[in-house]
Design a protein around this motif. Structure first.
Motif, PDB file in Angstrom:
ATOM      1  N   ILE A  36      29.018 -20.661  78.765  1.00 22.57           N
ATOM      2  CA  ILE A  36      29.852 -19.897  79.688  1.00 22.57           C
ATOM      3  C   ILE A  36      30.596 -20.882  80.575  1.00 22.57           C
ATOM      4  CG2 ILE A  36      29.864 -18.200  81.545  1.00 22.57           C
ATOM      5  CD1 ILE A  36      27.224 -17.149  80.380  1.00 22.57           C
ATOM      6  N   ASP A  37      31.911 -20.745  80.605  1.00 21.74           N
ATOM      7  CA  ASP A  37      32.749 -21.613  81.423  1.00 21.74           C
ATOM      8  C   ASP A  37      33.202 -20.826  82.648  1.00 21.74           C
ATOM      9  OD1 ASP A  37      34.331 -23.592  82.400  1.00 21.74           O
ATOM     10  OD2 ASP A  37      35.745 -23.607  80.724  1.00 21.74           O
ATOM     11  N   LEU A  38      32.470 -20.960  83.745  1.00 24.54           N
ATOM     12  CA  LEU A  38      32.781 -20.222  84.967  1.00 24.54           C
ATOM     13  C   LEU A  38      33.892 -20.872  85.780  1.00 24.54           C
ATOM     14  CD1 LEU A  38      29.173 -19.320  86.121  1.00 24.54           C
ATOM     15  CD2 LEU A  38      30.845 -17.812  85.055  1.00 24.54           C
ATOM     16  N   ALA A  39      34.136 -22.136  85.550  1.00 26.65           N
ATOM     17  CA  ALA A  39      35.164 -22.860  86.298  1.00 26.65           C
ATOM     18  C   ALA A  39      35.989 -23.688  85.311  1.00 26.65           C
ATOM     19  CB  ALA A  39      34.520 -23.743  87.350  1.00 26.65           C
ATOM     20  N   LYS A  42      37.023 -27.320  85.904  1.00 23.18           N
ATOM     21  CA  LYS A  42      35.991 -28.355  86.027  1.00 23.18           C
ATOM     22  C   LYS A  42      35.364 -28.611  84.658  1.00 23.18           C
ATOM     23  CE  LYS A  42      34.832 -27.257  90.787  1.00 23.18           C
ATOM     24  NZ  LYS A  42      33.763 -26.913  91.716  1.00 23.18           N
ATOM     25  N   SER A  43      34.604 -29.682  84.566  1.00 18.35           N
ATOM     26  CA  SER A  43      33.973 -30.034  83.288  1.00 18.35           C
ATOM     27  C   SER A  43      32.556 -29.476  83.165  1.00 18.35           C
ATOM     28  CB  SER A  43      33.945 -31.550  83.118  1.00 18.35           C
ATOM     29  OG  SER A  43      33.160 -32.129  84.142  1.00 18.35           O
ATOM     30  N   GLU A  44      32.196 -28.521  84.005  1.00 15.86           N
ATOM     31  CA  GLU A  44      30.849 -27.948  83.979  1.00 15.86           C
ATOM     32  C   GLU A  44      30.771 -26.783  82.987  1.00 15.86           C
ATOM     33  OE1 GLU A  44      30.275 -26.619  87.951  1.00 15.86           O
ATOM     34  OE2 GLU A  44      30.211 -28.627  88.773  1.00 15.86           O
ATOM     35  N   ILE A  45      29.666 -26.725  82.269  1.00 13.50           N
ATOM     36  CA  ILE A  45      29.412 -25.611  81.359  1.00 13.50           C
ATOM     37  C   ILE A  45      28.029 -25.060  81.660  1.00 13.50           C
ATOM     38  CG2 ILE A  45      28.895 -25.013  78.951  1.00 13.50           C
ATOM     39  CD1 ILE A  45      31.799 -25.228  79.307  1.00 13.50           C
ATOM     40  N   LYS A  46      27.947 -23.775  81.842  1.00 10.59           N
ATOM     41  CA  LYS A  46      26.665 -23.086  81.996  1.00 10.59           C
ATOM     42  C   LYS A  46      26.312 -22.515  80.627  1.00 10.59           C
ATOM     43  CE  LYS A  46      27.294 -23.358  86.511  1.00 10.59           C
ATOM     44  NZ  LYS A  46      27.713 -24.645  86.921  1.00 10.59           N
ATOM     45  N   SER A  47      25.052 -22.116  80.462  1.00 12.33           N
ATOM     46  CA  SER A  47      24.680 -21.493  79.198  1.00 12.33           C
ATOM     47  C   SER A  47      23.568 -20.471  79.417  1.00 12.33           C
ATOM     48  CB  SER A  47      24.224 -22.543  78.179  1.00 12.33           C
ATOM     49  OG  SER A  47      23.059 -23.176  78.633  1.00 12.33           O
ATOM     50  N   VAL A  48      23.563 -19.503  78.530  1.00 12.43           N
ATOM     51  CA  VAL A  48      22.491 -18.502  78.505  1.00 12.43           C
ATOM     52  C   VAL A  48      21.852 -18.623  77.121  1.00 12.43           C
ATOM     53  CG1 VAL A  48      21.923 -16.048  78.625  1.00 12.43           C
ATOM     54  CG2 VAL A  48      23.756 -16.975  80.062  1.00 12.43           C
ATOM     55  N   THR A  49      20.547 -18.840  77.108  1.00 12.88           N
ATOM     56  CA  THR A  49      19.818 -19.091  75.869  1.00 12.88           C
ATOM     57  C   THR A  49      18.698 -18.077  75.710  1.00 12.88           C
ATOM     58  OG1 THR A  49      20.267 -21.445  76.098  1.00 12.88           O
ATOM     59  CG2 THR A  49      18.474 -20.833  74.613  1.00 12.88           C
ATOM     60  N   LEU A  50      18.549 -17.575  74.498  1.00 13.13           N
ATOM     61  CA  LEU A  50      17.446 -16.665  74.186  1.00 13.13           C
ATOM     62  C   LEU A  50      16.387 -17.452  73.424  1.00 13.13           C
ATOM     63  CD1 LEU A  50      16.139 -13.872  74.026  1.00 13.13           C
ATOM     64  CD2 LEU A  50      17.439 -13.491  71.927  1.00 13.13           C
ATOM     65  N   LEU A  51      15.186 -17.502  73.994  1.00 18.49           N
ATOM     66  CA  LEU A  51      14.039 -18.117  73.337  1.00 18.49           C
ATOM     67  C   LEU A  51      13.098 -17.000  72.915  1.00 18.49           C
ATOM     68  CD1 LEU A  51      13.342 -20.935  75.939  1.00 18.49           C
ATOM     69  CD2 LEU A  51      14.492 -21.185  73.751  1.00 18.49           C
ATOM     70  N   GLN A  52      12.637 -17.061  71.666  1.00 19.54           N
ATOM     71  CA  GLN A  52      11.719 -16.027  71.171  1.00 19.54           C
ATOM     72  C   GLN A  52      10.445 -16.678  70.647  1.00 19.54           C
ATOM     73  OE1 GLN A  52      13.058 -12.823  68.783  1.00 19.54           O
ATOM     74  NE2 GLN A  52      15.129 -12.898  69.597  1.00 19.54           N
ATOM     75  N   LEU A  53       9.350 -15.972  70.875  1.00 20.95           N
ATOM     76  CA  LEU A  53       8.062 -16.424  70.377  1.00 20.95           C
ATOM     77  C   LEU A  53       8.024 -16.205  68.870  1.00 20.95           C
ATOM     78  CD1 LEU A  53       5.479 -17.607  71.525  1.00 20.95           C
ATOM     79  CD2 LEU A  53       4.590 -15.291  71.743  1.00 20.95           C
ATOM     80  N   LYS A  54       7.600 -17.217  68.143  1.00 25.45           N
ATOM     81  CA  LYS A  54       7.538 -17.125  66.679  1.00 25.45           C
ATOM     82  C   LYS A  54       6.457 -16.181  66.242  1.00 25.45           C
ATOM     83  CE  LYS A  54       9.218 -21.757  65.866  1.00 25.45           C
ATOM     84  NZ  LYS A  54       8.943 -23.044  65.306  1.00 25.45           N
TER      85      LYS A  54
END
Length: 54
Positions: A36-39, A42-54
């Motif tokens: 996600i590029d909120l700005a 600027k050179s900042e990048i945010k991220s949303v990650t989904l982690l799942q239990l195997k």
């Protein structure tokens, strides 16, 4: 605790990688990452990650 899904919001790719590696030790795998590029000016990048239990 046996949480099946974790949504991880990160402002730093380096700490995201570090924490995914740590979570994988407990049986989690990275299912999806959305950058996600909120700005665009600027050179900042945010991220949303989904982690799942195997």
């Amino acid at each position: 605790m046996g949480v099946k899904k974790v949504v991880y919001v990160s402002a730093s790719p380096a700490t995201l990688v570090r924490d995914i590696k740590e979570a994988s030790k407990y049986g989690y795998h990275c299912d999806h990452i959305t950058p996600i590029d909120l700005a665009p000016q600027k050179s900042e990048i945010k991220s949303v990650t989904l982690l799942q239990l195997k």
